[in-house]
Write a protein that holds these residues in place. Structure first.
Motif, short mmCIF file in Angstrom:
data_model
loop_
_atom_site.label_atom_id
_atom_site.label_comp_id
_atom_site.label_asym_id
_atom_site.label_seq_id
_atom_site.Cartn_x
_atom_site.Cartn_y
_atom_site.Cartn_z
N LEU A 54 114.87 -12.89 -45.02
CA LEU A 54 116.17 -12.47 -45.56
C LEU A 54 116.10 -12.36 -47.08
CD1 LEU A 54 119.19 -11.89 -45.31
CD2 LEU A 54 119.60 -14.37 -45.31
N ALA A 55 115.44 -13.31 -47.71
CA ALA A 55 115.28 -13.27 -49.16
C ALA A 55 114.51 -12.01 -49.58
CB ALA A 55 114.55 -14.52 -49.65
N LEU A 109 115.26 -22.22 -49.87
CA LEU A 109 115.82 -22.93 -48.71
C LEU A 109 114.90 -22.82 -47.50
CD1 LEU A 109 119.63 -21.98 -48.90
CD2 LEU A 109 118.59 -24.22 -49.33
N GLY A 110 114.28 -21.64 -47.32
CA GLY A 110 113.34 -21.47 -46.21
C GLY A 110 112.14 -22.38 -46.34
N PHE A 170 111.15 -19.10 -41.50
CA PHE A 170 110.59 -17.78 -41.78
C PHE A 170 111.71 -16.75 -41.95
CE2 PHE A 170 106.55 -19.50 -40.65
CZ PHE A 170 105.59 -18.62 -41.13
N ALA A 171 112.75 -16.86 -41.09
CA ALA A 171 113.86 -15.91 -41.15
C ALA A 171 114.57 -15.96 -42.50
CB ALA A 171 114.84 -16.19 -40.01
N LEU A 193 102.56 -16.85 -44.34
CA LEU A 193 103.76 -17.28 -45.06
C LEU A 193 103.56 -17.16 -46.57
CD1 LEU A 193 106.56 -18.70 -45.18
CD2 LEU A 193 105.32 -20.88 -45.14
N GLY A 194 102.34 -17.46 -47.04
CA GLY A 194 102.07 -17.40 -48.46
C GLY A 194 102.28 -16.02 -49.04
N TYR A 195 101.90 -14.99 -48.29
CA TYR A 195 102.04 -13.63 -48.80
C TYR A 195 103.46 -13.10 -48.65
CZ TYR A 195 97.03 -13.70 -49.33
OH TYR A 195 95.76 -14.03 -49.73
N PHE A 196 104.28 -13.73 -47.81
CA PHE A 196 105.71 -13.43 -47.80
C PHE A 196 106.39 -14.05 -49.03
CE2 PHE A 196 105.20 -12.73 -43.14
CZ PHE A 196 105.78 -11.47 -43.06
#
Length: 298
Positions: A276-277, A136-137, A271-272, A102-105
């Motif tokens: 999307l971002a 928001l995610g 995550f979605a 998640l951090g690298y996203f």
């Protein structure tokens, strides 16, 4: 092969190796994260020293003599990189590869925010929307867990700060990375020697396979960073930004498929939003770049 295609190959090599990093960390078994980080610094320093001598790229030594303040900047970037490695390796060892990915996203969008706040860069409206959707995610994931997703945020923040410091430091990739590892080397080498004589020492007392894996920390650390530098010089920044999602995508898939981690549907929604971002931001950059190319041709 054209320079652009060669750049794509270099970049994909870097991101592919980073994406497969959990396999390397898992192979080390129960080696404490701090020892892994120390070995990465020690053996990466050795690999980089060989490369510096072989390529005779020593101009950065003159630069440092002329600008000693550069050592403070690289010292801070080295500290940020160490935090990134330590938290990521700990997360993989704890079976939280998905949380670390998640951090690298998040990282590219966080880097955008740092650019606005620190470098006074300006964002276009769609880019602001992308940052808001990502926020928001993160908020959704925080509400589900009852706390901030600290693993992902720490990974993203530490690498974002690292990127910001390296962007403002006037030094090439090989010289900068060499100096960073050299600044960390005394502490890292001391810890490796100290741990080798302790009960928890993994280098001498872990068997030949583990010893070889720890020695491999040098190329495992240095080669992706050097491939990234070679790729980034040959392809547009917008393309670099899109290709970088290869790494967290591979990490996410490994966490679920190879290590049996679970991504609940409610968590998947968070995550979605972040994905999307990412799509919004990447699409906006590509469209803007295409329009600029058309206008310049006209």
């Amino acid at each position: 092969m054209s320079e652009r295609r060669r750049g794509v190959v270099y970049a994909l090599t870097a991101y592919g190796l980073w994406g497969l990093m959990p396999l390397y960390v898992k192979a080390l078994g129960r080696v404490p994260p701090l020892q892994i980080v120390a070995h990465r610094v020690v053996w990466a320093s050795a690999v980089l020293a060989v490369l510096v001598v072989a390529t005779r790229q020593v101009g950065w030594l003159t630069l440092v003599r002329r600008r000693p303040g550069l050592l403070w900047t690289l010292g801070l970037s080295a500290a940020a990189l160490s935090v990134n490695w330590l938290v990521y390796i700990w997360a993989v060892g704890q079976g939280r590869v998905v949380d670390a990915s998640l951090g690298y996203f998040i990282n590219p969008l966080l880097s955008v925010v740092l650019g606005v706040v620190v470098l006074k860069e300006r964002l276009r409206s769609v880019q602001w929307i992308a940052v808001g959707v990502a926020a928001l995610g993160v908020l959704w994931l925080s509400l589900l867990a009852g706390e901030l997703p600290w693993i992902g945020l720490t990974v993203a923040a530490s690498f974002g700060v690292y990127g910001l410091l390296r962007k403002t430091a006037p030094i090439d990739a090989l010289g900068g990375l060499t100096l960073e590892t050299l600044l960390l080397l005394p502490v890292a080498l001391g810890y490796v020697v100290y741990s080798a004589f302790g009960a928890g020492g993994a280098f001498a007392g872990g068997g030949s396979t583990r010893t070889l894996l720890l020695l491999a920390a040098g190329p495992v650390t240095a080669l992706p960073l050097l491939a990234f530098g070679a790729g980034a010089r040959r392809i547009p920044l917008a393309l670099v930004g899109i290709l970088q999602y290869v790494a967290p995508t591979l990490q996410l898939l490994l966490g679920i498929a190879a290590f049996g981690e679970v991504l609940p549907k409610r968590k998947l929604f968070g995550f979605a939003l972040i994905w999307l971002a990412v799509l919004l931001y990447s699409a906006e950059v590509l469209v803007t770049r295409a329009r600029s190319a058309v206008d310049s041709d006209a």
